[in-house]
Design a protein around this motif. Structure first.
Motif, PDB file in Angstrom:
ATOM      1  N   ARG A   1       1.044  -1.595   0.764  1.00  0.00           N
ATOM      2  CA  ARG A   1       0.038  -0.084  -0.076  1.00  0.00           C
ATOM      3  C   ARG A   1       0.462   1.408   0.129  1.00  0.00           C
ATOM      4  O   ARG A   1       0.600   2.623  -0.507  1.00  0.00           O
ATOM      5  CB  ARG A   1      -0.867   0.274   1.266  1.00  0.00           C
ATOM      6  CG  ARG A   1      -1.488   0.987   1.254  1.00  0.00           C
ATOM      7  CD  ARG A   1      -2.926   1.278   2.610  1.00  0.00           C
ATOM      8  NE  ARG A   1      -3.724  -0.080   2.091  1.00  0.00           N
ATOM      9  CZ  ARG A   1      -3.603  -0.873   2.841  1.00  0.00           C
ATOM     10  NH1 ARG A   1      -2.692  -1.171   3.745  1.00  0.00           N
ATOM     11  NH2 ARG A   1      -4.942  -1.880   2.908  1.00  0.00           N
ATOM     12  N   LYS A   2       1.665   1.040   0.921  1.00  0.00           N
ATOM     13  CA  LYS A   2       2.509   2.327   0.456  1.00  0.00           C
ATOM     14  C   LYS A   2       3.509   2.746  -0.128  1.00  0.00           C
ATOM     15  O   LYS A   2       3.481   3.923  -1.263  1.00  0.00           O
ATOM     16  CB  LYS A   2       3.948   2.164   1.390  1.00  0.00           C
ATOM     17  CG  LYS A   2       3.610   2.496   3.077  1.00  0.00           C
ATOM     18  CD  LYS A   2       3.967   2.181   4.623  1.00  0.00           C
ATOM     19  CE  LYS A   2       3.457   2.167   5.641  1.00  0.00           C
ATOM     20  NZ  LYS A   2       4.841   1.987   6.934  1.00  0.00           N
ATOM     21  N   SER A   3       3.947   1.706  -1.158  1.00  0.00           N
ATOM     22  CA  SER A   3       4.128   1.763  -2.277  1.00  0.00           C
ATOM     23  C   SER A   3       3.782   2.057  -3.597  1.00  0.00           C
ATOM     24  O   SER A   3       4.044   3.242  -4.239  1.00  0.00           O
ATOM     25  CB  SER A   3       5.174   0.161  -3.018  1.00  0.00           C
ATOM     26  OG  SER A   3       5.668  -0.304  -2.062  1.00  0.00           O
ATOM     27  N   LEU A   4       2.256   2.011  -3.399  1.00  0.00           N
ATOM     28  CA  LEU A   4       1.567   2.259  -4.040  1.00  0.00           C
ATOM     29  C   LEU A   4       1.365   3.841  -3.955  1.00  0.00           C
ATOM     30  O   LEU A   4       1.253   4.613  -5.156  1.00  0.00           O
ATOM     31  CB  LEU A   4       0.162   1.397  -4.518  1.00  0.00           C
ATOM     32  CG  LEU A   4       0.191   0.186  -5.210  1.00  0.00           C
ATOM     33  CD1 LEU A   4      -1.439  -0.136  -5.000  1.00  0.00           C
ATOM     34  CD2 LEU A   4       0.198   0.938  -6.716  1.00  0.00           C
ATOM     35  N   GLN A   5       1.094   3.700  -2.907  1.00  0.00           N
ATOM     36  CA  GLN A   5       1.210   5.236  -2.539  1.00  0.00           C
ATOM     37  C   GLN A   5       2.156   6.552  -2.856  1.00  0.00           C
ATOM     38  O   GLN A   5       1.551   7.591  -3.515  1.00  0.00           O
ATOM     39  CB  GLN A   5       0.637   5.806  -0.722  1.00  0.00           C
ATOM     40  CG  GLN A   5      -0.688   4.987  -0.829  1.00  0.00           C
ATOM     41  CD  GLN A   5      -1.058   5.228   0.769  1.00  0.00           C
ATOM     42  OE1 GLN A   5       0.079   5.157   1.507  1.00  0.00           O
ATOM     43  NE2 GLN A   5      -1.847   4.839   1.456  1.00  0.00           N
ATOM     44  N   TRP A   6       2.678   5.932  -2.692  1.00  0.00           N
ATOM     45  CA  TRP A   6       4.605   6.535  -3.398  1.00  0.00           C
ATOM     46  C   TRP A   6       4.343   6.381  -4.624  1.00  0.00           C
ATOM     47  O   TRP A   6       4.343   7.499  -5.513  1.00  0.00           O
ATOM     48  CB  TRP A   6       4.945   5.841  -3.405  1.00  0.00           C
ATOM     49  CG  TRP A   6       7.617   6.646  -3.366  1.00  0.00           C
ATOM     50  CD1 TRP A   6       7.591   7.722  -3.386  1.00  0.00           C
ATOM     51  CD2 TRP A   6       7.253   6.365  -4.570  1.00  0.00           C
ATOM     52  NE1 TRP A   6       8.869   7.823  -3.538  1.00  0.00           N
ATOM     53  CE2 TRP A   6       8.980   6.819  -4.921  1.00  0.00           C
ATOM     54  CE3 TRP A   6       7.518   5.354  -5.268  1.00  0.00           C
ATOM     55  CZ2 TRP A   6       9.733   6.720  -5.755  1.00  0.00           C
ATOM     56  CZ3 TRP A   6       8.554   4.859  -6.147  1.00  0.00           C
ATOM     57  CH2 TRP A   6       9.504   5.507  -6.458  1.00  0.00           C
ATOM     58  N   LEU A   7       3.791   5.472  -5.573  1.00  0.00           N
ATOM     59  CA  LEU A   7       4.485   5.430  -7.009  1.00  0.00           C
ATOM     60  C   LEU A   7       2.546   6.085  -6.970  1.00  0.00           C
ATOM     61  O   LEU A   7       2.958   6.914  -8.514  1.00  0.00           O
ATOM     62  CB  LEU A   7       4.102   4.133  -7.199  1.00  0.00           C
ATOM     63  CG  LEU A   7       4.094   3.704  -8.191  1.00  0.00           C
ATOM     64  CD1 LEU A   7       5.381   3.980  -9.098  1.00  0.00           C
ATOM     65  CD2 LEU A   7       4.164   2.603  -9.192  1.00  0.00           C
ATOM     66  N   ARG A   8       1.642   6.298  -7.249  1.00  0.00           N
ATOM     67  CA  ARG A   8       0.622   7.357  -7.974  1.00  0.00           C
ATOM     68  C   ARG A   8       0.285   8.623  -6.886  1.00  0.00           C
ATOM     69  O   ARG A   8      -1.010   8.042  -6.331  1.00  0.00           O
ATOM     70  CB  ARG A   8      -0.550   6.541  -7.308  1.00  0.00           C
ATOM     71  CG  ARG A   8      -0.201   4.631  -7.994  1.00  0.00           C
ATOM     72  CD  ARG A   8      -0.543   4.565  -9.544  1.00  0.00           C
ATOM     73  NE  ARG A   8      -1.044   3.518  -9.982  1.00  0.00           N
ATOM     74  CZ  ARG A   8       0.634   2.907 -10.233  1.00  0.00           C
ATOM     75  NH1 ARG A   8       1.558   3.089 -11.258  1.00  0.00           N
ATOM     76  NH2 ARG A   8       0.112   1.455 -11.053  1.00  0.00           N
ATOM     77  N   LYS A   9       1.159   9.041  -6.581  1.00  0.00           N
ATOM     78  CA  LYS A   9       0.970  10.098  -6.152  1.00  0.00           C
ATOM     79  C   LYS A   9      -0.345  11.570  -6.217  1.00  0.00           C
ATOM     80  O   LYS A   9       0.253  11.082  -7.651  1.00  0.00           O
ATOM     81  CB  LYS A   9       2.436  11.024  -6.029  1.00  0.00           C
ATOM     82  CG  LYS A   9       3.856  10.563  -5.207  1.00  0.00           C
ATOM     83  CD  LYS A   9       5.232  11.493  -5.699  1.00  0.00           C
ATOM     84  CE  LYS A   9       6.008  10.504  -4.740  1.00  0.00           C
ATOM     85  NZ  LYS A   9       7.444  11.162  -4.978  1.00  0.00           N
ATOM     86  N   GLY A  10      -0.485  11.310  -5.748  1.00  0.00           N
ATOM     87  CA  GLY A  10      -1.957  12.286  -5.811  1.00  0.00           C
ATOM     88  C   GLY A  10      -3.529  11.556  -6.408  1.00  0.00           C
ATOM     89  O   GLY A  10      -4.748  11.754  -6.314  1.00  0.00           O
ATOM     90  N   ALA A  11      -3.196  10.247  -6.319  1.00  0.00           N
ATOM     91  CA  ALA A  11      -3.939   8.675  -7.012  1.00  0.00           C
ATOM     92  C   ALA A  11      -5.137   9.723  -5.335  1.00  0.00           C
ATOM     93  O   ALA A  11      -4.647   9.290  -4.467  1.00  0.00           O
ATOM     94  CB  ALA A  11      -3.571   7.802  -6.954  1.00  0.00           C
TER      95      ALA A  11
END
Length: 260
Positions: free
Chosen positions: A9-19
């Motif tokens: 989840r943290k990796s996705l939040q970093w990768l999809r910044k602004g989502a």
């Protein structure tokens, strides 16, 4: 995924910044379902070529892995200290250049991480392969045309630094990135094993070629060989590698399945 949901989840939040959170949770749930489905069937080495989408991914990753080495990095690391003109710069000796080259590679690899996600894989591969082609061709022309070892002796040193930078930002790191993105979880470890063999084989070929070619034809021939390989990979990148930046695994699989 080994139940590391929070890390994912943290990796996705970093990768999809602004989502928004809902979109991230939806993608995370889809990823979990995909991995669980993939892991129901244990992948084999045969699956790398028997399944069409895996076969296309294997072609992209293995060719990229081979050309990472065929563009000269292994030979440059092994033989630069004996190949470069030993003209006695006050600040650098030819035998010390490998240390400087290692520092350049380290800094380049550090800078490559944000660049890959910001600029994308394909543009960086283009920049990398074109830069490698130019830097190795420059060295090739130097060794072919020089009459005096001290004539323009700075040129191969400059070409070496440029080689390290261009290798680090593209071909040095992106084949591993593509491996992690293109394969399903159940065959990823098999693909990594084959990729390691390809790395080793390509390194062996270039290192074994170097001295025989250097003695029979000249040092320039090896650098022109590296340059030619970089040009070939540039064409391969243009024709067969597609951009994976910002794409989910299902999107990547759809693209692989659509390739004829």
């Amino acid at each position: 995924m080994r139940n590391k949901v929070e890390e994912a989840r943290k990796s996705l939040q970093w990768l999809r910044k602004g989502a928004d959170t809902l979109a991230i949770e939806k993608e995370l749930e889809q990823m979990k379902e995909n991995v669980e489905e993939e892991m129901k069937t244990k992948g084999t080495f045969v699956d790398l070529v028997a399944i069409p989408s895996n076969r296309k991914a294997t072609t992209i990753v293995m060719v990229s892995s081979a050309f990472q080495r065929l563009c000269g990095i292994s030979a440059v690391l092994a033989f630069s200290s004996t190949t470069l003109p030993n003209v006695g710069f006050s600040f650098l000796h030819a035998s010390q250049v490998i240390v400087v080259f290692g520092i350049v590679l380290t800094i380049g690899n550090f800078l490559a991480t944000p660049l890959v996600d910001h600029l994308g894989r394909k543009p960086l591969l283009f920049a990398s392969s074109i830069g490698l082609a130019i830097s190795t061709a420059t060295s090739g022309f130097y060794y072919r045309l020089r009459d005096d070892p001290e004539q323009a002796a700075w040129l191969p040193y400059l070409a070496l630094v440029c080689f390290g930078i261009f290798h680090s930002i593209g071909l040095g790191v992106i084949p591993s990135t593509l491996l992690s993105e293109l394969f399903p979880a159940n065959v990823k470890s098999r693909a990594a094993a084959v990729s390691s063999i390809v790395f080793a084989a390509a390194s062996f070929i270039t290192n074994k070629m170097y001295h025989p070619v250097q003695h029979s034809i000249g040092t320039h021939a090896m650098f022109f060989f590296f340059s030619m390989n970089a040009v070939i990979f540039t064409i391969f990148n243009a024709l067969f590698i597609f951009e994976t930046k910002g794409k989910s695994f299902p999107d990547i699989q759809k693209r692989l399945k659509s390739i004829k």
